[in-house]
Design a protein around this motif. Structure first.
Motif, PDB file in Angstrom:
ATOM      1  N   GLY A  96       0.934  -1.267  -0.106  1.00  9.36           N
ATOM      2  CA  GLY A  96      -0.009   0.174   0.162  1.00  9.36           C
ATOM      3  C   GLY A  96       0.869   1.356   0.054  1.00  9.36           C
ATOM      4  N   ARG A  97       1.850   1.249   0.722  1.00 10.42           N
ATOM      5  CA  ARG A  97       2.813   2.294   0.792  1.00 10.42           C
ATOM      6  C   ARG A  97       3.532   2.529  -0.535  1.00 10.42           C
ATOM      7  NH1 ARG A  97       3.289   6.975   3.214  1.00 10.42           N
ATOM      8  NH2 ARG A  97       2.950   5.926   5.410  1.00 10.42           N
ATOM      9  N   THR A  99       2.389   1.680  -3.441  1.00 10.58           N
ATOM     10  CA  THR A  99       1.578   2.151  -4.500  1.00 10.58           C
ATOM     11  C   THR A  99       1.043   3.736  -4.277  1.00 10.58           C
ATOM     12  OG1 THR A  99      -0.289   1.137  -3.186  1.00 10.58           O
ATOM     13  CG2 THR A  99       0.301  -0.118  -4.808  1.00 10.58           C
ATOM     14  N   SER A 100       1.244   4.229  -3.073  1.00 12.08           N
ATOM     15  CA  SER A 100       0.922   5.662  -2.805  1.00 12.08           C
ATOM     16  C   SER A 100       2.309   6.530  -3.208  1.00 12.08           C
ATOM     17  CB  SER A 100       0.943   5.924  -1.526  1.00 12.08           C
ATOM     18  OG  SER A 100       2.072   5.684  -0.619  1.00 12.08           O
ATOM     19  N   SER A 102       5.067   8.416  -5.399  1.00  7.62           N
ATOM     20  CA  SER A 102       5.067   8.888  -6.758  1.00  7.62           C
ATOM     21  C   SER A 102       6.274   8.423  -7.558  1.00  7.62           C
ATOM     22  CB  SER A 102       5.535  10.470  -6.608  1.00  7.62           C
ATOM     23  OG  SER A 102       6.795  10.715  -6.369  1.00  7.62           O
ATOM     24  N   SER A 316       5.343   9.946   0.631  1.00 10.72           N
ATOM     25  CA  SER A 316       5.195  10.454  -0.743  1.00 10.72           C
ATOM     26  C   SER A 316       5.265  11.860  -1.126  1.00 10.72           C
ATOM     27  CB  SER A 316       3.837   9.821  -1.419  1.00 10.72           C
ATOM     28  OG  SER A 316       3.882  10.073  -2.887  1.00 10.72           O
ATOM     29  N   ASP A 320      -1.695  13.395  -0.856  1.00 13.77           N
ATOM     30  CA  ASP A 320      -3.432  13.393  -1.157  1.00 13.77           C
ATOM     31  C   ASP A 320      -3.860  14.313  -0.327  1.00 13.77           C
ATOM     32  OD1 ASP A 320      -5.496  12.784  -2.252  1.00 13.77           O
ATOM     33  OD2 ASP A 320      -5.528  10.488  -1.463  1.00 13.77           O
ATOM     34  N   PRO A 322      -7.405  13.613   0.691  1.00  5.14           N
ATOM     35  CA  PRO A 322      -8.946  13.085   0.343  1.00  5.14           C
ATOM     36  C   PRO A 322     -10.044  13.681   0.920  1.00  5.14           C
ATOM     37  CG  PRO A 322      -7.503  12.088   2.663  1.00  5.14           C
ATOM     38  CD  PRO A 322      -6.756  13.179   1.753  1.00  5.14           C
ATOM     39  N   LEU A 404      -6.633  12.625  -4.988  1.00  5.07           N
ATOM     40  CA  LEU A 404      -6.049  11.670  -6.010  1.00  5.07           C
ATOM     41  C   LEU A 404      -6.965  10.822  -6.716  1.00  5.07           C
ATOM     42  CD1 LEU A 404      -2.685  11.003  -4.431  1.00  5.07           C
ATOM     43  CD2 LEU A 404      -3.168  12.382  -6.401  1.00  5.07           C
ATOM     44  N   GLU A 405      -7.904  10.105  -6.092  1.00  4.74           N
ATOM     45  CA  GLU A 405      -8.607   9.076  -6.697  1.00  4.74           C
ATOM     46  C   GLU A 405      -9.704   9.835  -7.584  1.00  4.74           C
ATOM     47  OE1 GLU A 405      -8.893   5.846  -6.637  1.00  4.74           O
ATOM     48  OE2 GLU A 405      -7.126   5.351  -5.352  1.00  4.74           O
TER      49      GLU A 405
END
Length: 577
Positions: A96-97, A99-100, A102, A316, A320, A322, A404-405
């Motif tokens: 998970g980290r 994929t976050s 950059s 990152s 983000d 959110p 971001l999503e």
């Protein structure tokens, strides 16, 4: 760092850990009680010829042994399940980290080391946790309890414990200290082997095209030899432990029987007490040995925990938001306002003072020489990198202020090197929209000029695609990637040199088919060929990271020397061909 990592990730398994510790108490208590029972059978039963006492003590011993076996089995099963669950959670968190991250963080670590940290390093931590859960409480209790029970049998032989235990600890401890630096080298050499192997597999065509197999084999052999040498050095140190441990064990056994026999002969001890003392001493030494084995595993696990923690604690560079409101659906312009961008550690910015706007319903093309910053500019829109100065805006919002999503939901990106995932044609296209129907997939394929070759593949939409799309050609891979973006139907299309592998006729048909499909969207195209973008509504010309021209094809031919030079050079190339 190792203990902090373990403590954090074992939190959800507190109940299982408590159960294991309870079972360890039962197992250790029964283990400590068995030698005493054995001594009583010898002294109170066998020596006196009392068959009833032998049967009674034997039945107790059998029951205690059964409890010991059951508790030990339960500990092993529960410890394995708990450590495997913790490792699974840890791998999920690392993934998970990652994929976050950059593109900047991924480049800094490198893919091979990120893979080995999420596999080999997590495995080392899991191994230590498993061993710790099995012996964490039993080892100190066994050592302390064994000493107490041994002294309870006979104080006169206590000096043997005082000599053998420190001797064993000093011998093994000195070896562990020598092994510590080798463990870090081992993990680093694993990274090197993974890196070279990944490069060679990915670049196998280049290796063969330039007949560099021998050179690459030597590179791999060098890395493999380094890893092997490190592993052999660790193995030699590790292998020296057991002969030394057995030497101490045997020396202690001989000493117990020698001096114990003298005390029995002097009437100061009974034979059963000597036997029990001997067993307690072995239990103490075994506990020291297990503790030492764990201490030998801990240094390597500590190195691995440090590498894992480094990933987990690396923020990152793309932050983000959110909780921020999302973008409104509909037509979204993209604007660059005085954008500068520099890669970390670079002496000069890659992009300088970039200002332009791409409007919905129009096609904005970006062209320039190699290294002018075209791909970097496009990468700033989906926030693969963040601007160093200025802002990139989508709609009326800075992209850094959009979740971001939600930002990605409005974008359809076809990267310079399109990547397909292992699966089927349909599963790859549905990365754009999981709910897309087969009809929508075929429509996207028709627009992307991919319908013919997909129809010819066995299974059509269900035709298998290998990892990376290596079982289709470069042009087919590009068209499938374009179809994947079309399935999403985003507000902004980003085509980063997405037509480079297409012939001129296919390129023209695809662009003609795209126009009605993208008439309400903002389309940004990075291209090398002038023929691919000469009909664009707006052309941005980059040179050395700066905008040197904005306009239509004819306008730029007249006003932008850089664009005119690109057109002329490509015209000469086509004439020569």
């Amino acid at each position: 760092m190792l203990w902090r990592l373990i403590r954090t990730h074992l939190g959800p398994y507190a109940g299982a850990v408590a159960a294991i510790l309870t079972l360890q108490l039962v197992s250790t208590a029964t283990t400590l009680y068995l030698p005493s029972l054995n001594g009583q059978i010898i002294d109170d039963g066998v020596a006196l010829g009392d068959t009833g006492e032998i049967m009674r003590l034997g039945a107790i011993m059998l029951a205690v042994s059964l409890v010991n076996i059951l508790s030990t089995v339960a500990i092993a099963r529960q410890a394995s399940a708990t450590s495997a669950g913790m490792a699974s959670d840890l791998r999920r968190e690392v993934f998970g980290r990652v994929t976050s991250f950059s593109a900047q963080e991924v480049s800094r670590f490198g893919a091979p080391t990120l893979i080995s940290r999420n596999t080999n390093d997590v495995q080392q931590v899991q191994l230590v946790v498993n061993m710790g859960l099995m012996f964490m409480m039993s080892i100190p209790i066994m050592m302390i309890g064994g000493i107490f029970m041994a002294l309870r049998e006979d104080v006169g032989l206590s000096w043997l414990v005082a000599v053998s235990v420190p001797l064993l600890g000093i011998i093994v401890g000195s070896i562990v200290v020598k092994m510590l630096p080798w463990f870090r080298r081992m993990q680093e050499s694993v990274d090197a082997v993974n890196r070279i192997l990944r490069e060679q597999i990915t670049g196998i065509r280049v290796v063969r095209a330039f007949v560099r197999e021998d050179v690459e084999e030597k590179r791999f052999d060098d890395a493999n030899t380094t890893y092997t040498g490190t592993a052999v050095a660790v193995g030699k140190l590790f292998s020296s432990v057991f002969p030394l441990v057995m030497f101490v064990f045997n020396l202690a056994s001989v000493a117990v029987w020698w001096f114990g026999a003298k005390r029995v002969d002097a009437g100061q001890m009974e034979v059963g007490a000597v036997t029990a003392f001997m067993q307690y001493l072995m239990q103490i030494l075994m506990s020291v040995m297990f503790a030492t084995m764990m201490s030998m595993m801990i240094p390597r696990a500590s190195v691995s925990a440090g590498r894992i923690t480094e990933v987990l604690q690396t923020p990152s560079s793309v932050i983000d938001t959110p909780d921020a409101p999302g973008l409104e659906d509909g037509r979204l312009p993209v604007r660059f306002d005085m954008v500068d961008f520099s890669y970390p550690g670079a002496e000069q910015p890659v992009l300088h003072d970039i200002t332009f706007q791409a409007n919905p319903g129009q096609t904005t093309a970006i062209i320039g020489s190699t290294g002018s910053g075209k791909t970097t500019l496009v990468d700033l829109i989906p926030r693969l990198y963040d601007v160093t100065d200025g802002s990139v805006r989508i709609g009326d919002r800075d992209v850094r202020e959009v979740p971001l999503e939600d930002l990605w939901r409005h974008l359809g990106l076809v990267p310079q090197r399109p990547f397909l995932f292992s699966g089927t044609v349909a599963s790859n296209l549905r990365y754009g929209d999981e709910e897309a129907t087969d009809e929508q997939l075929w429509e996207a394929l028709r627009i992307a000029q991919a319908e013919d070759f997909v129809s010819a593949m066995p299974g059509g939409l269900d035709a298998p695609i290998s990892q990376g799309g290596t079982n289709v050609s470069g042009g087919q891979r590009q068209r499938l990637a374009i179809a994947r973006a079309l399935v999403r139907r985003p507000a902004v299309y980003l085509f980063d040199d997405a037509f480079s592998a297409l012939d001129v006729a296919t390129d023209a048909r695809l662009r003609a088919a795209l126009r009605p499909h993208t008439r309400d969207a903002t389309v940004i195209i990075v291209a090398q060929r002038v023929s691919s973008i000469m009909h664009a509504d707006q052309i941005i010309v980059l040179d050395d990271g700066r905008v040197v021209g904005i306009g239509g094809h004819e306008q730029l031919l007249a006003s932008c020397p850089t664009y005119a030079e690109i057109v002329a050079s490509q015209a000469l190339t086509e004439e020569a061909a």
